[in-house]
Structure formats: C-alpha cells, structure tokens
Design a protein around this motif. Structure first.
Motif, PDB file in Angstrom:
ATOM      1  N   ARG A 448       0.781   0.607   5.065  1.00 42.05           N
ATOM      2  CA  ARG A 448       1.488   1.131   3.905  1.00 42.05           C
ATOM      3  C   ARG A 448       0.904   2.497   3.547  1.00 42.05           C
ATOM      4  O   ARG A 448      -0.320   2.649   3.448  1.00 42.05           O
ATOM      5  N   PRO A 449       1.763   3.512   3.371  1.00 42.70           N
ATOM      6  CA  PRO A 449       1.253   4.862   3.109  1.00 42.70           C
ATOM      7  C   PRO A 449       0.405   4.968   1.854  1.00 42.70           C
ATOM      8  O   PRO A 449      -0.494   5.799   1.782  1.00 42.70           O
ATOM      9  N   THR A 450       0.663   4.119   0.872  1.00 45.52           N
ATOM     10  CA  THR A 450      -0.033   4.255  -0.403  1.00 45.52           C
ATOM     11  C   THR A 450      -1.483   3.791  -0.364  1.00 45.52           C
ATOM     12  O   THR A 450      -2.330   4.323  -1.079  1.00 45.52           O
ATOM     13  N   ASP A 451      -1.794   2.764   0.452  1.00 43.39           N
ATOM     14  CA  ASP A 451      -3.158   2.226   0.427  1.00 43.39           C
ATOM     15  C   ASP A 451      -3.687   1.773   1.780  1.00 43.39           C
ATOM     16  O   ASP A 451      -4.799   1.249   1.869  1.00 43.39           O
ATOM     17  N   GLY A 452      -2.902   1.947   2.850  1.00 44.57           N
ATOM     18  CA  GLY A 452      -3.376   1.562   4.174  1.00 44.57           C
ATOM     19  C   GLY A 452      -3.325   0.079   4.465  1.00 44.57           C
ATOM     20  O   GLY A 452      -3.840  -0.373   5.492  1.00 44.57           O
ATOM     21  N   GLN A 453      -2.694  -0.712   3.603  1.00 44.09           N
ATOM     22  CA  GLN A 453      -2.600  -2.150   3.835  1.00 44.09           C
ATOM     23  C   GLN A 453      -1.630  -2.442   4.974  1.00 44.09           C
ATOM     24  O   GLN A 453      -0.634  -1.752   5.162  1.00 44.09           O
ATOM     25  N   LYS A 454      -1.910  -3.483   5.725  1.00 43.02           N
ATOM     26  CA  LYS A 454      -1.045  -3.874   6.829  1.00 43.02           C
ATOM     27  C   LYS A 454       0.348  -4.247   6.334  1.00 43.02           C
ATOM     28  O   LYS A 454       0.494  -5.012   5.381  1.00 43.02           O
ATOM     29  N   VAL A 455       1.367  -3.692   6.973  1.00 36.76           N
ATOM     30  CA  VAL A 455       2.754  -4.076   6.747  1.00 36.76           C
ATOM     31  C   VAL A 455       3.424  -4.128   8.121  1.00 36.76           C
ATOM     32  O   VAL A 455       2.790  -3.879   9.145  1.00 36.76           O
ATOM     33  N   TYR A 456       4.721  -4.443   8.145  1.00 41.38           N
ATOM     34  CA  TYR A 456       5.474  -4.446   9.390  1.00 41.38           C
ATOM     35  C   TYR A 456       6.502  -3.316   9.383  1.00 41.38           C
ATOM     36  O   TYR A 456       7.043  -2.964   8.328  1.00 41.38           O
ATOM     37  N   GLU A 457       6.760  -2.771  10.568  1.00 41.25           N
ATOM     38  CA  GLU A 457       7.905  -1.885  10.697  1.00 41.25           C
ATOM     39  C   GLU A 457       9.167  -2.693  10.390  1.00 41.25           C
ATOM     40  O   GLU A 457       9.249  -3.882  10.720  1.00 41.25           O
ATOM     41  N   CYS A 458      10.138  -2.062   9.757  1.00 38.09           N
ATOM     42  CA  CYS A 458      11.310  -2.786   9.278  1.00 38.09           C
ATOM     43  C   CYS A 458      12.602  -2.126   9.750  1.00 38.09           C
ATOM     44  O   CYS A 458      12.648  -0.922  10.029  1.00 38.09           O
ATOM     45  N   PHE A 459      13.650  -2.937   9.815  1.00 42.88           N
ATOM     46  CA  PHE A 459      15.005  -2.479  10.113  1.00 42.88           C
ATOM     47  C   PHE A 459      15.953  -3.244   9.196  1.00 42.88           C
ATOM     48  O   PHE A 459      15.556  -4.202   8.527  1.00 42.88           O
ATOM     49  N   TYR A 460      17.208  -2.825   9.184  1.00 44.22           N
ATOM     50  CA  TYR A 460      18.200  -3.611   8.446  1.00 44.22           C
ATOM     51  C   TYR A 460      19.541  -3.568   9.170  1.00 44.22           C
ATOM     52  O   TYR A 460      19.901  -2.568   9.779  1.00 44.22           O
ATOM     53  N   TRP A 461      20.230  -4.716   9.127  1.00 41.60           N
ATOM     54  CA  TRP A 461      21.512  -4.879   9.813  1.00 41.60           C
ATOM     55  C   TRP A 461      22.593  -5.184   8.784  1.00 41.60           C
ATOM     56  O   TRP A 461      22.372  -5.927   7.827  1.00 41.60           O
ATOM     57  N   THR A 462      23.754  -4.612   8.995  1.00 38.50           N
ATOM     58  CA  THR A 462      24.895  -4.880   8.123  1.00 38.50           C
ATOM     59  C   THR A 462      25.904  -5.782   8.836  1.00 38.50           C
ATOM     60  O   THR A 462      25.826  -5.989  10.051  1.00 38.50           O
ATOM     61  N   ASN A 463      26.850  -6.315   8.044  1.00 39.73           N
ATOM     62  CA  ASN A 463      27.924  -7.154   8.575  1.00 39.73           C
ATOM     63  C   ASN A 463      27.394  -8.399   9.286  1.00 39.73           C
ATOM     64  O   ASN A 463      27.868  -8.773  10.352  1.00 39.73           O
ATOM     65  N   ILE A 464      26.408  -9.054   8.681  1.00 40.83           N
ATOM     66  CA  ILE A 464      25.901 -10.344   9.185  1.00 40.83           C
ATOM     67  C   ILE A 464      26.094 -11.364   8.060  1.00 40.83           C
ATOM     68  O   ILE A 464      25.220 -11.510   7.193  1.00 40.83           O
ATOM     69  N   PRO A 465      27.214 -12.081   8.028  1.00 39.35           N
ATOM     70  CA  PRO A 465      27.508 -12.962   6.885  1.00 39.35           C
ATOM     71  C   PRO A 465      26.797 -14.312   6.961  1.00 39.35           C
ATOM     72  O   PRO A 465      27.392 -15.370   6.724  1.00 39.35           O
ATOM     73  N   ALA A 466      25.519 -14.311   7.256  1.00 41.07           N
ATOM     74  CA  ALA A 466      24.776 -15.555   7.467  1.00 41.07           C
ATOM     75  C   ALA A 466      24.352 -16.186   6.144  1.00 41.07           C
ATOM     76  O   ALA A 466      23.812 -15.502   5.273  1.00 41.07           O
ATOM     77  N   VAL A 467      24.596 -17.497   6.014  1.00 36.69           N
ATOM     78  CA  VAL A 467      24.067 -18.260   4.875  1.00 36.69           C
ATOM     79  C   VAL A 467      23.076 -19.318   5.348  1.00 36.69           C
ATOM     80  O   VAL A 467      22.450 -19.997   4.531  1.00 36.69           O
ATOM     81  N   CYS A 468      22.932 -19.478   6.675  1.00 36.79           N
ATOM     82  CA  CYS A 468      21.898 -20.336   7.254  1.00 36.79           C
ATOM     83  C   CYS A 468      21.715 -19.926   8.704  1.00 36.79           C
ATOM     84  O   CYS A 468      22.626 -19.359   9.318  1.00 36.79           O
ATOM     85  N   PHE A 469      20.537 -20.195   9.241  1.00 40.01           N
ATOM     86  CA  PHE A 469      20.195 -19.818  10.610  1.00 40.01           C
ATOM     87  C   PHE A 469      19.780 -21.042  11.417  1.00 40.01           C
ATOM     88  O   PHE A 469      19.300 -22.038  10.866  1.00 40.01           O
ATOM     89  N   LEU A 470      19.914 -20.918  12.748  1.00 42.86           N
ATOM     90  CA  LEU A 470      19.325 -21.885  13.672  1.00 42.86           C
ATOM     91  C   LEU A 470      18.876 -21.130  14.917  1.00 42.86           C
ATOM     92  O   LEU A 470      19.691 -20.795  15.777  1.00 42.86           O
TER      93      LEU A 470
END
Length: 627
Positions: A448-470
């Motif tokens: 994290r730029p603010t304090d150097g704490q570990k985070v994950y690289e992130c992405f985001y996807w649109t048009n995924i109408p999921a209400v549950c996963f398997l």
C-alpha cells in the motif's frame, strides 16, 4: 542559465513510458496513480507474466427456477461404494441435480426460496435454506428430522426414576429413549420428562416388543408408563432390560437449527463437527453437532459468541483454529478463535470441548457469503474493504489487515455490499456485487503506497451477474438472479471464449492522467514516436483514445491485429500476417496545450483477445500556465 537555454530545454523532445503493468488503482486520484497501474481498466486480468489481458467470457448452460439460491458440489457415498460427485442447484423453491446440464432433475419442490448453504459429510449432502434443514442421500431429499438420531437420554433408571443422564436431547428429533433396570415388582415407570406427544409409545421388555394398549398404558401428562404385569428382572444382572421410546416436542427446538444460514465443518480430525449460526432469533449464538453426526445437535451444544449486540456473520479456518467472524464493533472483539480439545471427565472417559478466545476488535464482516481463503490467508469483506486475519509470529496475536486497498473506493461504495458473494479461483479472490466482480490477485502481492503494508494487485470485471459461485478446479460456475446457471469459458480454447453469452467484453487499459511531472506547464503531443504494444492473438485489435483535462477522449486510431491461423480462421477477416510476436500500433495525433493526458487502449469486439505490454508517448513542454 539564460532565457535562451531555458527555452531550448523546454522544447526538447521527451518520452513517457508505461511498462511493467500491475493492476488497477481505483482509490487514488487519477493524477496520482503510479504509472504501472491504471485508474480505469475494466475486464482485464494478469497473464502468466503479470501483464493485463482480457478475461475470458462466460455462457449460460441452463435456466431453472429463479433466483439461483445456491450451487453445490455434493459428495454422496453409500456403504461399500465409491463416492459420487454431483452438481446440485437450489433454484427458487426447488432443489435440482444438474450434473447432466441437458437433463436437469428436480429432487425436491416447495422448499424455502432464500439464499442457502450446503455441505457434504458422512456420505450425504446437507442443505440449510433458512427455514429447513434437508439431507440428500443420493435417492431422496428429506427433512433431517425424519432421519435424526434418537438419543437415549437416561440409562440405569429405576422404575421410579433416577439412573444416569446419558445422551443430550437432540434439537432435531422429538423422539427419545429411556432405559430401565426392572426390579420384578414395580408396574409404574416414571420417564425423565412429562407432557409427552400423542405419538405411540414403543416398549421392549427383555427383547420382547409391546404395543401401547396391549400390556401397558401411558399417562402422557405425568410421563408415567403403567404395565399390566410387572416387567421381570433382567436375565443379566445389572443390565437394562426395559426400553421405552416416546416423543416430546419442544417448541422452537427444530427451528434453532433449521433457521441457521451459516455453516462450517471443524474439529476432531478436521471436519468431525458441524457448526451452524445465522439464526436471526439467536444472532450471537452458534450450535454444534455431535461427532460425525450432522443429524444430532445436542440441546446444550451452543455457545454465546462475544457481545449479544453483534451477529455472527461467518466462519473461516486457520491452522488448528476455527475463526468466528462477527459484525463490526468498535468496542468489542469481532473475531473469535475456537479450539477443539479433549477434556477428561473421569477414568478413561473424555469429552470434546470448544474453548473460545477473543481476537481483534474493529473491522467486522458485512456479507455472510463473502468469506473465504486465498493461499493460507482467511479473507472476509467488511464495510471498508477485504481484510485478512493475520498472526504476529512473535506474540501469536491475531490482527486484521486490509488487502483490497486498490479497489476499496469503488468496492465500498456499492449500495448492496451485504449481498456480496465471494470465491477463490485459480489463485485469485473474487468478490461479486451488483454485476461487478472485484479481483484480488493472489499471484501478485504489492504494498500500500500510504504505509507499505502488504496488499494484493486488483482488477475489476463488469457484466458478471453472479449471485453465487461454484469453483471446480480450473472451471468456475455461477448462478444469477434470473435463474441462469453460467460457466466461464475456460474450457473453450478458440477465440470464441471471448464473449459474455454472445455479447462483447469491453476491455480497456488507461494510463493515469499524466501531467508529465509538471502540472504548471502546457505540453504538446508529437505526431511521431507514439505507440502501443499489444499482445498477439489470432483475432484481436484495439482502439486508441486520447483524453485531456479539456475533453472526455477522442479516438485517434482503430486497427485489427489478427494473426493468420487455420486453427481459428475467419474469411471475413482475411489477413496474411503470420508474426505471432507482440504487435506494435503507432498512433499519430498532435494534441496541443494539454496539462494532463491519458492514453486509453480498448477492445470491445466479440471473440477477440486483447492484452497490453506497453505504451510510449512523446511530447514537448511549451508555455507555463498563466491566469
């Protein structure tokens, strides 16, 4: 340095390079984003080298009753047979076997229409709908109360009472059994409870069955059984010989379990006990089953978890502990650790207990379907992002740390965050809410730029109408609000994998709003020397767009970059390019007097791949901004 020299340096050609891409940064101002990240990059994911590429699409496999309340992998095993793995779906008011998607089979109708939770253990599949507790053995679906263990609540009992308390009452069964040691003279036998149900009482005396009304009568109010003839003493001295089976319904007992909506398997070898919570009448309590018997929940097998003011929201495993996660509470612990231990109760006998230890306070869960693991980290969704439960290696103290910094500004702004669902898939943690999936890439740790704490690289996807996963290995299925069961196209190797049920996947990579290190100077983009390097696919292409502080973007070039291949041939796009290396797309556009500029590379075509390796932009600085 004189004015002539200053002017000469300001007119010198300069280069901005964007390479070694990571993920998105939706939490920083677009002008402050690091050059390796993007403030706007929908529908991309990192490839094996870490570069952003278009995600695969998805398709509808079948449609059943809406909504899809749950998708499950059931492991059913009958004695002496290998286990069978079945795909089940809870759609609307029905439970389906969808193992053969072309011929779905209804297993049970008229069940509660709400989000459900299921698990497999002891050779059967168990389902909680929030109103029912059901079990499927591969042949029929029943209410667990129909097959629930019938406890022996008293043994060594004298006709007038006493004896030894043995099994606890089962919340799921109205049936019980008392065992007596006959004295040969007593005709009246006092049960260990009163106010019996009207169901027939069954009795066995010295191995012989007796029917009610033939050899005995029952006073249900007092719980007394009266024999016509006194039962004889046992053939083996000191051995119980009168078994009395009866029923007594305790109001609300079954509902304590059937109305639960959260489940975990834990303890005694890993998964020996079932823990349940989420009953709105008992929000801060959870209940545990008997060892390896999900049909038996002892009436005293419950725990009050911390403050009664906050509800239990989920479970997660970490090492030898079961984490119990609660709602946010700034004053009290929101995380508790449960341990499984054996306590001696005299002689060689022992009893399993589950001592609790309070953990961290503060961040708590907001969505009961948004908890899981990635690698060795338990992750959960809170009002302020995705958090990991970590342990200080020196003190062993549990703390929580944010892992989703780069998407928190967007994720936490979602209106229905409490409805979010999650899953771990291919080393990534996916959180779906309102048609958007936020992706934490477990293969790309960052700070994290603010304090150097570990985070994950992130992405985001649109048009995924999921209400549950398997998730199923490399495959990922999801259910929708309108009754569709869908699958990501990971099993399709051609370019046909790049569409969402036939619709295009709009994938983009945008550079930050770059002021080239000087927000007080106008710059001019040069016509020559600007370009984009994109990933090669048999069918691909891109549109390049430039955006400044003065406009919302204008297209400067659109191009197809197909590679000729007989494996994926389309006569309508006939090309003869056979170079399967990275494709360089120059673009020529003279943009004058900009302060900040963004280069946006986009692909919005059906069945086209897309990926970005790098962007280069050449410019000159010109005049200083004036009023």
């Amino acid at each position: 340095m004189n004015a002539v020299q200053m002017e000469s340096q300001s007119n010198r050609e300069q280069t901005a390079r964007y390479t070694a891409f990571c993920g998105v940064d939706m939490s920083s101002d677009p002008t402050k984003v690091q050059s390796a990240r993007s403030p706007y990059a929908p529908n991309l994911i990192s490839d094996s080298g870490g570069f952003p590429e278009k995600r695969v699409g998805w398709r509808t496999l079948l449609t059943i009753d809406a909504p899809i309340n749950g998708l499950f992998l059931a492991s059913i095993q009958k004695e002496g047979e290998p286990p069978k793995r079945l795909h089940l779906a809870h759609g609307g008011t029905k439970l389906y076997d969808i193992t053969d998607v072309l011929h779905p089979k209804v297993l049970k109708e008229d069940i509660h229409n709400a989000r459900s939770i299921g698990f497999s253990t002891c050779g059967k599949f168990w389902l909680l709908t929030g109103r029912e507790y059901l079990v499927y053995d591969g042949e029929s679906v029943k209410h667990v109360s129909e097959i629930a263990t019938r406890p022996v609540t008293s043994i060594g009992r004298d006709p007038l009472g006493g004896g030894q308390v043995y099994d606890d009452v089962n919340l799921l069964s109205k049936y019980r059994e008392n065992r007596f040691l006959a004295d040969g003279s007593a005709k009246k036998y006092q049960l260990d409870t009163t106010d019996l149900d009207a169901d027939a009482v069954e009795i066995t005396v010295n191995g012989q069955s007796l029917a009610e009304g033939s050899g005995f009568t029952v006073d249900r109010k007092s719980g007394i059984v009266s024999f016509t003839t006194a039962p004889a003493q046992p053939q083996v001295a000191g051995e119980d010989n009168v078994f009395i089976r009866f029923s007594k319904t305790v109001a609300g007992a079954y509902e304590k379990i059937a109305h639960c909506t959260i489940a975990a398997l834990y303890g005694s070898g890993g998964d020996g006990f079932v823990f349940l919570s989420g009953n709105p009448q008992y929000p801060a309590q959870d209940f545990h089953s008997a060892l390896r018997d999900p049909s038996y929940f002892p009436d005293n097998g419950y725990s009050l978890i911390g403050s009664e003011a906050t509800a239990v929201m989920g479970y997660a495993r970490t090492g030898e502990y079961l984490l119990i996660l609660k709602e946010s509470d700034e004053e009290n612990s929101t995380i508790f650790l449960r341990r499984c231990q054996m306590d001696s109760i005299g002689g060689t006998q022992s009893k399993t207990t589950f001592p609790l230890q309070a953990g961290a306070a503060g961040a708590g869960m907001i969505a009961p379907r948004a908890v899981g693991h990635m690698a060795d980290e338990p992750l959960f969704l809170s009002q302020s992002g995705v958090y990991a439960v970590t342990s200080n290696q020196i003190t062993a103290e549990r703390t929580v740390e944010n892992r989703s910094y780069f998407v928190d500004a967007s994720l936490c702004a979602q209106k229905n965050l409490s409805s979010a669902v999650c899953t771990e898939w291919n080393g990534r943690f996916l959180i779906a809410v309102e048609g958007i999936v936020y992706v934490l890439d477990g293969r790309q740790a960052a700070v994290r730029p603010t304090d150097g704490q570990k985070v994950y690289e992130c992405f985001y996807w649109t048009n995924i109408p999921a209400v549950c996963f398997l998730p199923q290995g490399e495959e990922l299925f999801f259910g929708t609000q309108d009754g569709r069961i869908c699958k990501f196209n990971t099993d399709i190797l051609s370019m046909d994998r790049f569409n969402d049920d036939g619709a295009p996947i709009v994938a983009s990579w945008s550079t930050k709003a770059d002021d080239d290190g000087d927000f007080m100077t106008y710059k001019t983009l040069l016509r020559r020397g600007c370009g984009v390097m994109i990933k090669p696919y048999t069918r691909s292409g891109c549109t390049i767009r430039l955006r400044t502080e003065e406009d919302f973007g204008k297209d400067v070039r659109s191009v197809k970059t197909d590679i000729f291949s007989f494996d994926d041939f389309d006569f309508s796009r006939l090309v003869f390019a056979v170079n399967d290396g990275p494709q360089v797309i120059p673009f020529s556009a003279r943009v004058r007097r900009y302060v900040t500029i963004q280069v946006i590379v986009e692909n919005n075509a059906v069945n086209e791949g897309f990926g970005v390796f790098g962007i280069i932009r050449r410019y000159r600085k010109s005049k200083v901004l004036r009023r």
